[in-house]
Design a protein around this motif. Sequence first.
Motif, PDB file in Angstrom:
ATOM      1  N   TRP A  79      -1.523   1.214  -2.846  1.00 18.15           N
ATOM      2  CA  TRP A  79      -2.048  -0.155  -2.789  1.00 18.15           C
ATOM      3  C   TRP A  79      -2.101  -0.647  -1.345  1.00 18.15           C
ATOM      4  O   TRP A  79      -3.091  -1.241  -0.913  1.00 18.15           O
ATOM      5  N   ALA A  80      -1.042  -0.405  -0.602  1.00 15.70           N
ATOM      6  CA  ALA A  80      -0.988  -0.847   0.796  1.00 15.70           C
ATOM      7  C   ALA A  80      -2.102  -0.199   1.611  1.00 15.70           C
ATOM      8  O   ALA A  80      -2.808  -0.879   2.370  1.00 15.70           O
ATOM      9  N   ASP A  81      -2.294   1.096   1.453  1.00 13.36           N
ATOM     10  CA  ASP A  81      -3.345   1.801   2.200  1.00 13.36           C
ATOM     11  C   ASP A  81      -4.734   1.311   1.785  1.00 13.36           C
ATOM     12  O   ASP A  81      -5.611   1.131   2.634  1.00 13.36           O
ATOM     13  N   THR A  83      -5.559  -1.641   0.441  1.00 15.29           N
ATOM     14  CA  THR A  83      -5.817  -3.012   0.898  1.00 15.29           C
ATOM     15  C   THR A  83      -6.048  -3.042   2.401  1.00 15.29           C
ATOM     16  O   THR A  83      -6.886  -3.804   2.876  1.00 15.29           O
ATOM     17  N   GLU A  84      -5.348  -2.207   3.139  1.00 14.50           N
ATOM     18  CA  GLU A  84      -5.586  -2.142   4.584  1.00 14.50           C
ATOM     19  C   GLU A  84      -7.008  -1.651   4.866  1.00 14.50           C
ATOM     20  O   GLU A  84      -7.703  -2.201   5.725  1.00 14.50           O
ATOM     21  N   VAL A  87      -9.660  -4.501   4.335  1.00 17.13           N
ATOM     22  CA  VAL A  87      -9.608  -5.764   5.080  1.00 17.13           C
ATOM     23  C   VAL A  87     -11.011  -6.138   5.556  1.00 17.13           C
ATOM     24  O   VAL A  87     -11.739  -5.323   6.112  1.00 17.13           O
ATOM     25  N   MET A 107      -5.562  -8.888   4.476  1.00 17.51           N
ATOM     26  CA  MET A 107      -4.493  -8.153   5.149  1.00 17.51           C
ATOM     27  C   MET A 107      -3.922  -7.076   4.238  1.00 17.51           C
ATOM     28  O   MET A 107      -4.142  -7.082   3.033  1.00 17.51           O
ATOM     29  N   ARG A 108      -3.200  -6.167   4.817  1.00 13.27           N
ATOM     30  CA  ARG A 108      -2.510  -5.101   4.084  1.00 13.27           C
ATOM     31  C   ARG A 108      -1.478  -5.735   3.157  1.00 13.27           C
ATOM     32  O   ARG A 108      -0.768  -6.656   3.558  1.00 13.27           O
ATOM     33  N   ASN A 109      -1.380  -5.250   1.933  1.00 15.98           N
ATOM     34  CA  ASN A 109      -0.421  -5.763   0.955  1.00 15.98           C
ATOM     35  C   ASN A 109       0.551  -4.638   0.622  1.00 15.98           C
ATOM     36  O   ASN A 109       0.220  -3.739  -0.131  1.00 15.98           O
ATOM     37  N   GLU A 110       1.739  -4.709   1.187  1.00 12.58           N
ATOM     38  CA  GLU A 110       2.739  -3.654   0.994  1.00 12.58           C
ATOM     39  C   GLU A 110       3.663  -3.910  -0.181  1.00 12.58           C
ATOM     40  O   GLU A 110       4.433  -3.033  -0.558  1.00 12.58           O
TER      41      GLU A 110
END
Length: 140
Positions: A79-81, A83-84, A87, A107-110
């Motif tokens: 998910w983080a990758d 969403t990054e 952007v 923004m990235r969502n970690e």
Amino acid sequence: MSRHLFPVAALLLLTACAPQRLPDGWYTTDGTGQDAAIGNPIVTCRDFAALQLDSLPSEDGSFVYIITGTLRPEKHATWADATEAAVGTCIVFLHEGRTIAAPCVNMRNERGSFSISSPNISGDADRMREIFHSLEAQMR
């Protein structure tokens, strides 16, 4: 015997040619919003850890309904990758083959968190409850 083969062959052909509905979940897009071309799944409902249906009062006194959720910990990096990478563009949430949310990513969502809302249905408590229960059932 050959006359029995025709119906079986026809059934197999129809089944193979029928469009397959994509699983409910978050998808990459070409970045253009609600009418975006759908890409690959980022996560599907089976990757959800928790869901909640919330409501907020709107300015006109009615309520806006929103589904919030978190992903299973093993999907946080995915998910983080994703969403990054998204952007400045949009990702979409598909439910029953239809886009119901297309947020633009800032923004990235970690944390593996997300929310599902739509101006078209967020004021409809029954519809949002129906979607919530459908997604919740798919998590199991």
